[in-house]
Design a protein around this motif. Sequence first.
Motif, PDB file in Angstrom:
ATOM      1  N   GLY A  37       0.828  -1.202   0.000  1.00 27.80           N
ATOM      2  CA  GLY A  37       0.000   0.000   0.000  1.00 27.80           C
ATOM      3  C   GLY A  37       0.852   1.236   0.000  1.00 27.80           C
ATOM      4  N   SER A  38       0.247   2.367   0.368  1.00 24.48           N
ATOM      5  CA  SER A  38       1.024   3.596   0.471  1.00 24.48           C
ATOM      6  C   SER A  38       2.034   3.469   1.601  1.00 24.48           C
ATOM      7  CB  SER A  38       0.093   4.776   0.733  1.00 24.48           C
ATOM      8  OG  SER A  38      -0.515   4.649   2.012  1.00 24.48           O
TER       9      SER A  38
ATOM     10  N   ALA B  29       0.399   3.948   4.995  1.00 24.98           N
ATOM     11  CA  ALA B  29      -0.473   2.854   5.421  1.00 24.98           C
ATOM     12  C   ALA B  29       0.331   1.625   5.827  1.00 24.98           C
ATOM     13  CB  ALA B  29      -1.448   2.506   4.295  1.00 24.98           C
TER      14      ALA B  29
ATOM     15  N   ASP C 277       1.031   4.436  -9.753  1.00 22.79           N
ATOM     16  CA  ASP C 277       0.057   4.797  -8.726  1.00 22.79           C
ATOM     17  C   ASP C 277       0.501   6.029  -7.950  1.00 22.79           C
ATOM     18  OD1 ASP C 277      -1.480   2.628  -9.422  1.00 22.79           O
ATOM     19  OD2 ASP C 277      -0.540   1.302  -7.953  1.00 22.79           O
TER      20      ASP C 277
ATOM     21  N   ARG D  78       3.353   3.338  -4.048  1.00 17.16           N
ATOM     22  CA  ARG D  78       3.084   2.187  -3.194  1.00 17.16           C
ATOM     23  C   ARG D  78       4.379   1.463  -2.844  1.00 17.16           C
ATOM     24  NH1 ARG D  78      -2.275   0.768  -3.067  1.00 17.16           N
ATOM     25  NH2 ARG D  78      -1.923  -1.460  -2.769  1.00 17.16           N
TER      26      ARG D  78
ATOM     27  N   GLU E 295      -7.697   1.497   7.718  1.00 19.89           N
ATOM     28  CA  GLU E 295      -7.344   2.290   6.543  1.00 19.89           C
ATOM     29  C   GLU E 295      -8.555   2.527   5.646  1.00 19.89           C
ATOM     30  OE1 GLU E 295      -4.573   3.865   5.747  1.00 19.89           O
ATOM     31  OE2 GLU E 295      -3.644   3.226   7.629  1.00 19.89           O
TER      32      GLU E 295
ATOM     33  N   ASN F  68      -9.917   6.159   4.958  1.00 20.70           N
ATOM     34  CA  ASN F  68      -9.909   6.599   3.569  1.00 20.70           C
ATOM     35  C   ASN F  68     -11.292   7.103   3.153  1.00 20.70           C
ATOM     36  OD1 ASN F  68      -8.480   6.913   1.089  1.00 20.70           O
ATOM     37  ND2 ASN F  68      -9.592   5.157   0.272  1.00 20.70           N
TER      38      ASN F  68
ATOM     39  N   THR G 258     -13.292   5.010  -2.022  1.00 21.88           N
ATOM     40  CA  THR G 258     -12.171   5.086  -2.948  1.00 21.88           C
ATOM     41  C   THR G 258     -11.334   3.832  -2.809  1.00 21.88           C
ATOM     42  OG1 THR G 258     -10.805   6.227  -1.315  1.00 21.88           O
ATOM     43  CG2 THR G 258     -12.095   7.608  -2.805  1.00 21.88           C
ATOM     44  N   ARG G 259     -10.323   3.727  -3.640  1.00 22.36           N
ATOM     45  CA  ARG G 259      -9.453   2.561  -3.593  1.00 22.36           C
ATOM     46  C   ARG G 259      -8.728   2.479  -2.253  1.00 22.36           C
ATOM     47  NH1 ARG G 259      -4.240   1.461  -7.539  1.00 22.36           N
ATOM     48  NH2 ARG G 259      -3.542  -0.448  -6.512  1.00 22.36           N
ATOM     49  N   SER G 260      -8.677   1.271  -1.703  1.00 17.82           N
ATOM     50  CA  SER G 260      -8.011   1.086  -0.421  1.00 17.82           C
ATOM     51  C   SER G 260      -6.521   1.374  -0.557  1.00 17.82           C
ATOM     52  CB  SER G 260      -8.222  -0.346   0.077  1.00 17.82           C
ATOM     53  OG  SER G 260      -7.489  -0.575   1.251  1.00 17.82           O
ATOM     54  N   THR G 261      -5.965   1.969   0.491  1.00 22.77           N
ATOM     55  CA  THR G 261      -4.529   2.273   0.491  1.00 22.77           C
ATOM     56  C   THR G 261      -3.707   1.165   1.108  1.00 22.77           C
ATOM     57  OG1 THR G 261      -4.814   3.446   2.595  1.00 22.77           O
ATOM     58  CG2 THR G 261      -4.934   4.755   0.566  1.00 22.77           C
ATOM     59  N   LEU G 262      -4.326   0.040   1.488  1.00 24.58           N
ATOM     60  CA  LEU G 262      -3.595  -1.053   2.121  1.00 24.58           C
ATOM     61  C   LEU G 262      -4.216  -2.385   1.721  1.00 24.58           C
ATOM     62  CD1 LEU G 262      -1.351  -1.791   4.221  1.00 24.58           C
ATOM     63  CD2 LEU G 262      -3.166  -1.848   5.935  1.00 24.58           C
TER      64      LEU G 262
END
Length: 652
Positions: free
Chosen positions: A563-564, A567, A595, A599, A625, A629, A637-641
């Motif tokens: 993920g980010s 995260a 991305d 990530r 997360e 988010n 939105t798209r999960s960051t993890l």
Amino acid sequence: MTAESRRIARVLLDSPLPQLDRLFDYALPAELGDVPIGVRVRVPLRTAGRVIDGYVVEIDTEDDADRPLSEVESVVSQVPVLPERTYRLARRAADRAAGSASDVLRLVIPKRQVRVEKAWTSDAPTPVPADDAVTSASSLIATYDHLEEVLEGAGRAAVEAIPVQHRGEPGWTALLASTATRMLAAGRSSILIVPDHRDLDLLLAALGSLVPPEAVVRYDSRQTNPDRYRSFLRSLEDAPCIVVGNRSAVYAPVRAGLVAVWDDGDPLLGEPLAPYINARDAALLRQEQEDSALLFVGHTRTTDVERLVAHGYLQDVRAARRVMPRVILSTPQEMDAPTAQRMPSSAFLSARNAASEGPVLVQVSRPGFAPSLVCAECRAPARCAHCGGPLGAKHRGAVPVCAWCGRGARAWTCPTCASTKLRLASSGSERTADELGKAFPGVRVIVADSAHPVEHVADKPALVVATRGAEPLAEGGYRAVVLLDGPRMLQAPDLRIGEACLRWWSNAAALAAPGAPIHLVGVDGTIARALATWNQSGYARAELAERAPLHMPPAARVALVEGSAAAVGRALAALQELALPSDAVLGPVPIESDDYPPRVRALVRFEYGAGVKVAATLRAAVVAEAVSNRRGKGKSTRSTLSVRLDILDPEL
């Protein structure tokens, strides 16, 4: 129920959002009448005025009628598609993999087919195999030491399949069909799991000669939606049956007396969708829950199964009289010969002599004509100018084509030396067949690969060139087997490539006729000796011993956290509270992608005893997360993890 009390339903929502992976309380209005546990319902969400599908997991009453609860909007169907045992299995599997139960159930419960459901009746008669079928099955089971005890005592075992045909069928299909027949005669259901459609068809053919057709329930992605739903409804019935299918069939809602998995090392048994649970792990969880017999059957032994055998969790079951194929290894002189000599003279002469009597199998690593090309001058790999993919040729003199984007490369120029000439660097199944066809004049050549599927070959002179896993079944067995491209296969950058190669070679060797020569070309060392002595379990034990000091799977479990950077950092910080070893975490390292935000990924190695806490901590991080988010953006939105447990081949 008193005047102040009310009925409530605890509902599992069919949603991919991790924060919704729990039971929600809904009031049951009186007009819905009796609502069985396990039925599909439609319920409202508190946000956005949406209505969503779900499953009733529990029915209860509560005295606090003033508690604000939304009401179940409707009952979709009165069929209880989610029995309590299936929900518990899905919940346990999801918790072990730090995933959602709804993701597991999406693999289990097909979409509703109204016409099929209306025509379905749950009072199916109990199928009974014929007495001679039960006698034949018992006779085959008796050829394996202690297998009878495992089946009767709901035990767990790793079974080494006899590598010969049994009455024209592969030995492993006869074994699985016999154990299921024995269970059916005792009034109990079985689940037989195989990796692919070819194995499934072979197993169905073996069952066809032992049990009534109505006793077999097929779980197969090739089925139409109505057929798939019809099979699912049949498995809900009390009448015993034999479920035969691929990886998702392990969750079939029957009351299983036996779960058997064939060739558990095949990567097709690993689920590619979240939460990525391997059928082997799901089968182990199911056996613990239902106290059924559990068999892992194969010609080889994976390190995962060998670890369980070493701990005494699985019993080692072998034939009372072992059958060892006649494996011939390359001589030192042949090993030192130039690499251009793809098939040494001893293997060539053996194949030529055998081809005059019956079919001969030649196993190769790749399909096609020339899967890879190189520069004729500097030997640099030929790459596509558009995407960088490898160039290959469909036949001699053909225009090179990229394996990735499919573009032709008519005017290719080597970026290293500016040459415009190409050279064939490898031989696929078609090129091998072309070359051997010239060396075996008058012998029919058959190509068997993904583009040319062949299921059976007759007991007549023929040369069968097949890719690994696509070998046809030969009537009476192959008169000789030649295993080519071994060194190339072993070069793959995969932690388990040795296991995989031994599995491919062993499965091919099991297709040989009794006493037929099996030539393993160009391979030596421990893996070659394991095949020659038919000691695959010994190879698995040696692999385990090497991986244990490095904490590599399956000696330890491994989780991938991606993920980010923020995260992943928060998830790893939460794991620190579990007091894992200082070297448990590898990374994080950046991931090459477009991305934003960028990530990263990290690996977490941990002991099996810490699995429950690690999975719960990582799952909590994913939920946190997702909630954060959503709140921060005001919309989904798209999960960051993302988290994936039990990585088989860790690679940062």
